[in-house]
Design an enzyme around this catalytic site. Structure first.
Site, mmCIF file in Angstrom:
data_model
loop_
_atom_site.group_PDB
_atom_site.id
_atom_site.type_symbol
_atom_site.label_atom_id
_atom_site.label_comp_id
_atom_site.label_asym_id
_atom_site.label_seq_id
_atom_site.Cartn_x
_atom_site.Cartn_y
_atom_site.Cartn_z
ATOM 1 C CG HIS A 28 -66.787 38.301 120.853
ATOM 2 N ND1 HIS A 28 -65.742 38.686 119.825
ATOM 3 C CD2 HIS A 28 -65.834 37.447 121.693
ATOM 4 C CE1 HIS A 28 -64.419 38.199 119.805
ATOM 5 N NE2 HIS A 28 -64.377 37.430 120.861
ATOM 6 C CG ASP A 134 -67.100 39.833 116.950
ATOM 7 O OD1 ASP A 134 -65.982 39.340 116.476
ATOM 8 O OD2 ASP A 134 -67.343 39.818 117.962
ATOM 9 C CD1 TRP A 374 -61.814 45.923 125.508
ATOM 10 C CD2 TRP A 374 -60.128 46.464 126.594
ATOM 11 N NE1 TRP A 374 -61.740 47.440 125.534
ATOM 12 C CE2 TRP A 374 -60.529 47.306 126.349
ATOM 13 C CE3 TRP A 374 -58.661 46.168 127.448
ATOM 14 C CZ2 TRP A 374 -59.999 48.560 126.831
ATOM 15 C CZ3 TRP A 374 -58.262 47.355 127.766
ATOM 16 C CH2 TRP A 374 -58.761 48.634 127.493
#
Length: 494
Positions: A28, A134, A374
């Site tokens: 993240h 986030d 990802w």
């Protein structure tokens, strides 16, 4: 004693000020710092927020960016005190990558929620014009509303995963007797097993967090995602139109790191010298090496580690295998040393953080055995590298279907169950199921052996690499989207 709030801010007045606050986990923090760089390149004043214990993961990158981009506003770093002790954690456990059990995970989420008060104080101090936070920090919406600024939500996954998971949530396959299902109401025919989708309804803590995340997104100004239109156009359109969400695609954000220093230090300091790694690759033929990495969160059982090792060894392919250094303790270290001797010259094992972008972009790399996180998936796409897919957790099974079924640039090893091969407790070997070495070997050989199927995937991967680079260049789809977002925020401020 918890240190007080600290803001490190070079003074450069700008018209628009955006604050960036990622969830404390490598997957993240890394892309959001890249997004902050992209905003700075557009003359936006940026502040990156994390905790004192995570400062070392970003400080080098921020310092280097500020020193080499003097024509752009510098990225400021704001540090919050992390309430480890109050939440039942040992001091220093300020990143999700350090969590080794479900109980620790619950305490970590509790600590993250307790950041609300110092974060509110920071907003009152800096008064930014907007925040990008986030999706795992839904409470930041109330913080933004309190001072009357827009909150943008960052989703660290693909449009495909967002669309598919939304449909699965509505369809609720766990309530039906069938063991498999086709994901309804999305542009492609996608088949999944119920065992590949986590049933969050069995965990009240996760259910409450998911509910809060969804409600916060619906009330936020919109979403920002690390993807590009040409990669998954059907799902960008589906997310915007069928699901009715405001979103801007700004990726692949990793491509803002163009020089060797940025690529080699992105995320953390690598445990291997970049020249040693590149020299090893220079001695290999083009497309002959398999890169193997399962991200910063995966924690394998001894059984699963053994099967991965066997599969790589029996494939007879050259490989670089990146493993978490804490996975090798006691008898595991002895086994790995014996294994390294057997694969010497053909296999390079890196214990700890590796310069992944440098490795993937080397001509010798012909494939990537990945967990389908990802960031890793998009970095492989950006480097034009096809994949062997071995998902285990989170959004990874959705990303696998995107890679294999939609993009057709990957081969799956055949993982059938969520949590396969993972260790779920500190020192506890709770085996859900195991991917066997022969299945890994078979998938690796399908990808790495020269043939018609291999060449089709490689050609498609090369085409996507070109599209990825064009997307972030001036006039590209992601460049235009981020410009539109900056213009909207600037207009809203004024």
């Amino acid at each position: 004693m918890i240190p007080s709030l600290t803001v490190m801010e070079p003074k450069t007045p700008q018209d628009l000020h955006v604050l960036f606050f990622p969830f404390m986990a490598p997957g993240h923090m890394i892309p959001m710092l890249d997004i902050a760089k992209l905003f700075s390149h557009l003359r936006v004043q940026t502040t990156f927020v994390t905790t004192f214990g995570n400062a070392s993961l970003v400080q080098t990158t921020i310092n280097h960016f500020n020193s080499t981009n003097s024509s752009n506003p510098p990225i400021k770093l704001a540090l919050l005190p992390f309430p480890s002790t109050e939440a039942g954690l040992s001091p220093g456990y300020e990143n999700a990558a350090y969590i080794t059990s479900l109980d620790m995970g619950a305490n970590f989420i509790k600590a993250v929620t307790m950041l609300r008060q110092p974060f509110d104080q920071l907003l009152q101090q800096l008064l930014p014009d907007a925040i990008l936070t986030d999706s795992f920090l839904p409470w930041t919406l109330d913080s933004a509303l309190k001072i009357g600024i827009p909150r943008l939500v960052f989703h660290g996954t693909s449009f495909f995963a967002m669309c598919a998971s939304h449909s699965v949530e509505q369809y609720d396959p766990h309530s039906r007797p069938e063991e498999s299902f086709f994901v309804p109401d999305i542009p492609h025919s996608i088949h999944l097993l119920k065992s590949q989708v986590s049933n969050w309804k069995t965990n009240p803590l996760i259910m409450e967090m998911m509910r809060a995340m969804q409600e916060a997104e619906e009330k936020s100004y919109g979403a920002v995602m690390n993807s590009f239109y040409e990669l998954e156009p059907d799902y960008v359109n589906h997310y915007r139109n069928a699901m009715g969400r405001r979103v801007w695609h700004v990726g692949p954000v990793s491509l803002c790191n163009e020089n060797i220093f940025d690529m080699s230090t992105r995320g953390d300091k690598p445990v291997i010298d970049k020249d040693e790694c590149l020299n090893w690759l220079d001695n290999k033929k083009p497309n002959s090496v398999l890169y193997v990495c399962f991200g910063s969160v995966s924690r394998f059982t001894t059984t699963q580690l053994h099967e991965i090792a066997l599969g790589l060894e029996s494939s007879q392919q050259a490989f670089i295998w990146v493993v978490k250094k804490e996975l090798f303790q006691d008898e595991r270290e002895e086994l790995m040393e014996e294994y390294e001797k057997r694969v010497e010259g053909r296999g390079l094992i890196i214990r700890g953080w590796a310069p992944q972008m440098l490795i993937l972009n080397h001509d010798a790399i012909g494939g990537f055995l990945t967990h389908c996180g990802w960031n890793s998936t998009l970095e492989a796409v950006s480097a034009g590298v096809p994949m062997v897919t071995m998902p285990m957790l989170a959004d990874q099974f959705y990303n696998e279907r995107l890679v294999v079924d939609v993009l057709k640039i990957g081969v799956g090893v055949g993982v059938k169950e969520y949590g396969t091969g993972q260790r779920f407790g500190a020192g506890i070997e709770k085996v859900v199921s195991v991917v066997h070495g022969e299945d890994i070997e078979k998938a690796v050989l399908r990808l790495m052996t020269v043939g018609e199927e291999d060449e089709v995937m490689r050609r498609r991967a090369r085409e996507l690499k070109v599209s990825a680079k064009m997307a972030i260049e001036k006039g590209g789809s992601s460049y235009l989207d981020i410009c539109k977002l900056v213009q909207e925020l600037t207009h809203k401020k004024n």
